[in-house]
Design a protein around this motif. Structure first.
Motif: not given
Length: 411
Positions: A382-400
């Protein structure tokens, strides 16, 4: 005459391919009514993605590029592979407790499989290997990371006629997996997509909407960077069994951390031949973070007093809610600052976004003693894990990390 035979054969073949590769039983029978989180895996879609990846990467055909020793492991296990694997969490149980129910098509083969995999027979049709627990009930098997809820699950699923049968479309739409949070009749769904070198988890229809932060963070090299507004700050602290109330006046959080390996001194006492007490010192290498945390506040004095009322600050002005010591807490007009004293760390430039970024670090995964070699290898890629949030929208990326093969062939 040949045409009359070929056409029906092609039709039968097409129907067979459809049922094998595309037709899915969307009735979810093994989710109890007290489940609050459901993970679905579309096994046919995932298998199709695997076959396509394998077909388009000839370097993997020989088996040199991927592991093959476990191939076919489940083929003769006696387990019936469902179209949708249903994994769930039961309300009012620990976050680490997850369960699934599997149908068994050959009980004798399944017992042989358990023996080969070195499961321990605990009696009463219960088995355990490390943190995997199993209970057999007729032609079904309840599997979990704990066995504490087995009896409740069996009662709700197998011993009552009122258990709801969910439809898969309520949880998953055209992705290999999904994570859904259930609250009463409301279901909040997150799709899980497996790409060449990343896994994306989001409830937003256009995940590229969140990618603006990636380019801004690529220049950094810190182990941890985060910025959270008031609401995300609350969620973050609740995850660690802490709670930040409105009375704290805290309005946002920013933090940066690096990892460092240090020598830790262990002092013990023994006795010499004359029964005199002697001090013994031993040393071990441990991994600890160097960090700085900035809590923006409407009233920094009130924030600090709130922390003191929670007994999170000791007489030496150390913030004890963070287990990594030593540190110091201080304040100015509009912020409270907590920083480790061993090695200074500067805050990353403020982006005014809601995000948590964790970069991989060999010091981190090598210190995880409970993981086996396979799990450590997966984490190391794994290279990194990124969590993002804007209002009611959520996003997680697990980058290899970049590799010759896509993730589905590597993992």
């Amino acid at each position: 005459m040949k045409k009359k035979i070929i056409v029906p054969l092609l039709l039968i073949l097409a129907v067979g391919v459809y049922f094998v590769a595309f037709h899915k039983d969307k009735k979810l029978r093994y989710i109890p009514d007290n489940a609050d989180v459901v993970v679905l895996i579309d096994t046919k879609k995932l298998t199709g993605q695997y076959i396509f990846s394998l077909a388009t990467h000839p370097s993997a055909w020989s088996g040199r590029g991927i592991k093959t020793k476990d191939s076919g492991l489940l083929k003769d296990s006696g387990i019936s592979i469902p179209d949708f694997l249903q994994i769930f969490h039961v309300e009012d149980t620990k976050f680490s407790e997850w369960y699934s129910v599997l149908e068994l098509k050959d009980l004798k083969k399944f017992f042989v499989f358990l023996k080969k995999q070195k499961f321990t027979d605990k009696g009463n049709n219960r088995f355990q290997k490390d943190q995997v627990f199993l209970m057999i009930d007729g032609n079904r098997c309840i599997a979990g990371t704990s066995d504490l809820a087995f009896d409740v699950i069996r009662q709700r699923l197998f011993q009552t006629s009122s258990n709801s049968v969910w439809d898969a479309d309520r949880f998953i739409q055209n992705t290999p997996g999904s994570i859904s949070f259930i609250s009463g009749q409301k279901v909040q769904r997150f799709s899980v997509a497996l790409n060449n070198d990343e896994i994306e988890i989001t409830n937003h229809s256009a995940p590229e909407f969140f990618n603006t932060v990636d380019s801004k963070l690529k220049k950094g090299n810190h182990f941890l960077q985060l910025e959270l507004d008031k609401e995300n700050f609350r969620k973050f602290t609740r995850f660690f069994n802490k709670s930040i109330a409105d009375s704290s006046e805290a309005i946002s959080l920013q933090a940066t951390a690096d990892l460092e390996q240090i020598n830790d001194t262990i002092i013990s006492y023994g006795y010499d031949d004359n029964f005199n007490e002697i001090e013994k010192k031993t040393f071990q290498k441990i991994t600890q973070p160097d960090y700085i945390i900035s809590i923006q506040s409407n009233d920094s004095q009130r924030t600090r007093e709130y922390f003191r009322s929670k007994k999170w600050i000791n007489s030496e002005s150390q913030f004890t809610a963070i287990p990594f010591q030593p540190n110091k807490i201080s304040q100015n007009n509009n912020e409270v600052i907590i920083k480790s004293t061993r090695k200074p760390v500067m805050l990353s430039p403020q982006l005014k976004e809601n995000y948590i970024l964790i970069r991989n670090n060999a010091l981190w995964y090598s210190s995880l003693k409970t993981l086996n070699k396979t799990e450590k290898k997966i984490i190391s890629e794994i290279d990194y894990v990124l969590y993002r949030n804007t209002s009611e929208n959520y996003y997680i990326k697990i980058k290899a990390k970049k590799g010759d093969l896509p993730l589905i062939l590597r993992w």
